[in-house]
Write a protein that holds these residues in place. Structure first.
Motif, mmCIF file in Angstrom:
data_model
loop_
_atom_site.group_PDB
_atom_site.id
_atom_site.type_symbol
_atom_site.label_atom_id
_atom_site.label_comp_id
_atom_site.label_asym_id
_atom_site.label_seq_id
_atom_site.Cartn_x
_atom_site.Cartn_y
_atom_site.Cartn_z
ATOM 1 N N PRO A 280 -26.677 15.532 -1.476
ATOM 2 C CA PRO A 280 -27.746 15.034 -0.773
ATOM 3 C C PRO A 280 -27.948 12.796 -0.714
ATOM 4 O O PRO A 280 -28.595 12.584 0.140
ATOM 5 C CB PRO A 280 -29.148 14.975 -0.278
ATOM 6 C CG PRO A 280 -29.429 16.281 -1.480
ATOM 7 C CD PRO A 280 -27.687 16.806 -2.238
ATOM 8 N N GLY A 281 -28.051 12.877 -2.386
ATOM 9 C CA GLY A 281 -28.444 11.570 -2.671
ATOM 10 C C GLY A 281 -27.315 10.515 -1.942
ATOM 11 O O GLY A 281 -25.986 11.088 -1.835
ATOM 12 N N ARG A 282 -27.331 9.556 -2.214
ATOM 13 C CA ARG A 282 -26.153 8.099 -1.973
ATOM 14 C C ARG A 282 -26.779 6.942 -2.935
ATOM 15 O O ARG A 282 -28.388 6.776 -3.166
ATOM 16 C CB ARG A 282 -26.990 7.934 -0.609
ATOM 17 C CG ARG A 282 -27.786 7.024 -0.629
ATOM 18 C CD ARG A 282 -27.774 6.844 1.079
ATOM 19 N NE ARG A 282 -27.128 5.550 2.122
ATOM 20 C CZ ARG A 282 -27.073 4.713 2.090
ATOM 21 N NH1 ARG A 282 -28.616 3.893 2.009
ATOM 22 N NH2 ARG A 282 -26.930 3.670 2.441
ATOM 23 N N THR A 283 -25.355 5.982 -2.960
ATOM 24 C CA THR A 283 -26.281 5.434 -3.762
ATOM 25 C C THR A 283 -26.059 4.025 -2.629
ATOM 26 O O THR A 283 -24.640 3.552 -1.579
ATOM 27 C CB THR A 283 -25.156 4.740 -5.114
ATOM 28 O OG1 THR A 283 -25.646 6.087 -5.655
ATOM 29 C CG2 THR A 283 -25.623 3.383 -5.757
ATOM 30 N N ALA A 284 -26.411 2.917 -2.963
ATOM 31 C CA ALA A 284 -26.651 1.475 -2.171
ATOM 32 C C ALA A 284 -26.696 0.133 -2.636
ATOM 33 O O ALA A 284 -26.782 0.050 -3.897
ATOM 34 C CB ALA A 284 -27.945 1.058 -1.128
ATOM 35 N N VAL A 285 -25.934 -1.235 -2.454
ATOM 36 C CA VAL A 285 -25.811 -2.283 -3.033
ATOM 37 C C VAL A 285 -26.186 -3.286 -1.881
ATOM 38 O O VAL A 285 -26.337 -3.507 -0.970
ATOM 39 C CB VAL A 285 -24.408 -2.664 -2.752
ATOM 40 C CG1 VAL A 285 -23.719 -1.542 -3.997
ATOM 41 C CG2 VAL A 285 -23.178 -2.265 -2.377
ATOM 42 N N ALA A 286 -27.024 -3.875 -2.481
ATOM 43 C CA ALA A 286 -27.344 -5.528 -1.884
ATOM 44 C C ALA A 286 -25.643 -6.142 -2.299
ATOM 45 O O ALA A 286 -25.741 -6.892 -3.434
ATOM 46 C CB ALA A 286 -28.579 -5.969 -2.630
ATOM 47 N N VAL A 287 -25.338 -7.051 -1.155
ATOM 48 C CA VAL A 287 -24.630 -7.311 -0.901
ATOM 49 C C VAL A 287 -24.872 -8.903 -0.603
ATOM 50 O O VAL A 287 -25.088 -8.962 0.414
ATOM 51 C CB VAL A 287 -22.926 -7.113 -1.010
ATOM 52 C CG1 VAL A 287 -21.811 -7.864 -1.084
ATOM 53 C CG2 VAL A 287 -22.849 -5.803 -0.967
ATOM 54 N N SER A 288 -24.043 -9.799 -1.140
ATOM 55 C CA SER A 288 -24.041 -10.988 -0.280
ATOM 56 C C SER A 288 -23.121 -12.128 -0.587
ATOM 57 O O SER A 288 -22.168 -12.100 -1.877
ATOM 58 C CB SER A 288 -25.137 -12.376 -0.944
ATOM 59 O OG SER A 288 -25.169 -13.562 -0.452
ATOM 60 N N GLY A 289 -21.928 -12.478 0.377
ATOM 61 C CA GLY A 289 -21.673 -13.551 0.098
ATOM 62 C C GLY A 289 -20.536 -12.397 -0.667
ATOM 63 O O GLY A 289 -18.831 -13.216 -0.854
ATOM 64 N N GLY A 290 -19.712 -11.568 -0.622
ATOM 65 C CA GLY A 290 -18.976 -10.444 -1.099
ATOM 66 C C GLY A 290 -19.335 -9.692 -2.868
ATOM 67 O O GLY A 290 -18.250 -9.594 -2.843
ATOM 68 N N ARG A 291 -20.437 -10.575 -2.836
ATOM 69 C CA ARG A 291 -20.737 -9.962 -4.459
ATOM 70 C C ARG A 291 -22.033 -9.033 -4.203
ATOM 71 O O ARG A 291 -22.648 -9.418 -3.856
ATOM 72 C CB ARG A 291 -20.933 -11.270 -4.791
ATOM 73 C CG ARG A 291 -21.780 -11.610 -6.439
ATOM 74 C CD ARG A 291 -22.248 -12.746 -6.932
ATOM 75 N NE ARG A 291 -22.493 -12.428 -8.392
ATOM 76 C CZ ARG A 291 -24.340 -12.745 -8.491
ATOM 77 N NH1 ARG A 291 -25.017 -13.688 -7.984
ATOM 78 N NH2 ARG A 291 -25.014 -12.668 -9.531
ATOM 79 N N VAL A 292 -22.123 -8.142 -5.262
ATOM 80 C CA VAL A 292 -22.435 -7.100 -5.162
ATOM 81 C C VAL A 292 -24.137 -7.182 -6.618
ATOM 82 O O VAL A 292 -24.070 -8.267 -7.338
ATOM 83 C CB VAL A 292 -22.292 -6.114 -5.646
ATOM 84 C CG1 VAL A 292 -23.666 -5.172 -6.138
ATOM 85 C CG2 VAL A 292 -21.430 -5.388 -5.017
ATOM 86 N N LEU A 293 -25.557 -7.738 -6.108
ATOM 87 C CA LEU A 293 -26.078 -8.382 -6.456
ATOM 88 C C LEU A 293 -27.325 -7.356 -6.452
ATOM 89 O O LEU A 293 -28.507 -7.515 -8.138
ATOM 90 C CB LEU A 293 -27.083 -9.526 -5.251
ATOM 91 C CG LEU A 293 -26.510 -10.301 -4.565
ATOM 92 C CD1 LEU A 293 -27.193 -10.572 -3.695
ATOM 93 C CD2 LEU A 293 -26.116 -11.828 -5.458
ATOM 94 N N GLY A 294 -27.337 -6.353 -6.441
ATOM 95 C CA GLY A 294 -28.229 -4.891 -6.935
ATOM 96 C C GLY A 294 -27.485 -4.116 -6.562
ATOM 97 O O GLY A 294 -27.211 -3.783 -5.321
#
Length: 161
Positions: free
Chosen positions: A48-62
């Protein structure tokens, strides 16, 4: 910046900063020298967990991973962990991921969120979590072996949702 659910296609961008952060020895107690496959097993959550990404311009920032803090009778309390690419620090990535995780936990029906191991010398993270409503419940003295400062405390932080 967008917050998206992480997929295996994001992992090649997450792993380099994951490895760099773990190797620095300042904020995570993961074993050093993890290969990509072993690291992905630790970071890429399954339901039930998940992983998220912060993306800008196609680049994963975190990235952030989230889910129940404990199984069974503890599954009503969420937990999460966060990593921001050091090259993207100071751009609000951690805050955006933190807000996302808290909103996700509320929407998923968790009644609280607990961070089990926030290194006390990671003052930027401690201040951020406090600004987002978390309180330091206790500090375990000397529970983390910091790469340059020796034994430092780990905060347990909590927020009622």
């Amino acid at each position: 910046m967008e917050i998206l659910e992480a997929t295996s296609s994001h992992w090649p961008q997450i792993y380099p900063f994951f490895a760099r952060i773990v190797a620095a020895g300042e904020t995570y107690a993961y074993p050093e020298g993890l290969g990509s496959t072993e690291a992905a097993e630790l970071w890429m959550e399954r339901p039930p967990g998940r992983t998220a990404v912060a993306v800008s311009g196609g680049r994963v920032l975190g990235s952030a991973k989230m889910g129940p803090n404990r199984p069974g009778r503890g599954a009503h309390i969420a937990t999460a962990a966060f990593m921001v690419d050091p090259e993207a620090s100071g751009r609000g990535v951690g805050r955006a991921l933190g807000v996302h995780v808290v909103e996700w936990a509320r929407a998923a029906g968790y009644v609280g969120m607990q961070f089990n191991a926030v290194v006390e010398t990671n003052t930027a993270a401690v201040h951020l979590w406090q600004a987002l409503g978390f309180r330091i419940m206790t500090t375990i003295p000397g529970a983390f072996r910091h790469a340059t400062r020796g034994l430092v405390g780990l905060h347990v932080m909590y927020q009622k949702l």
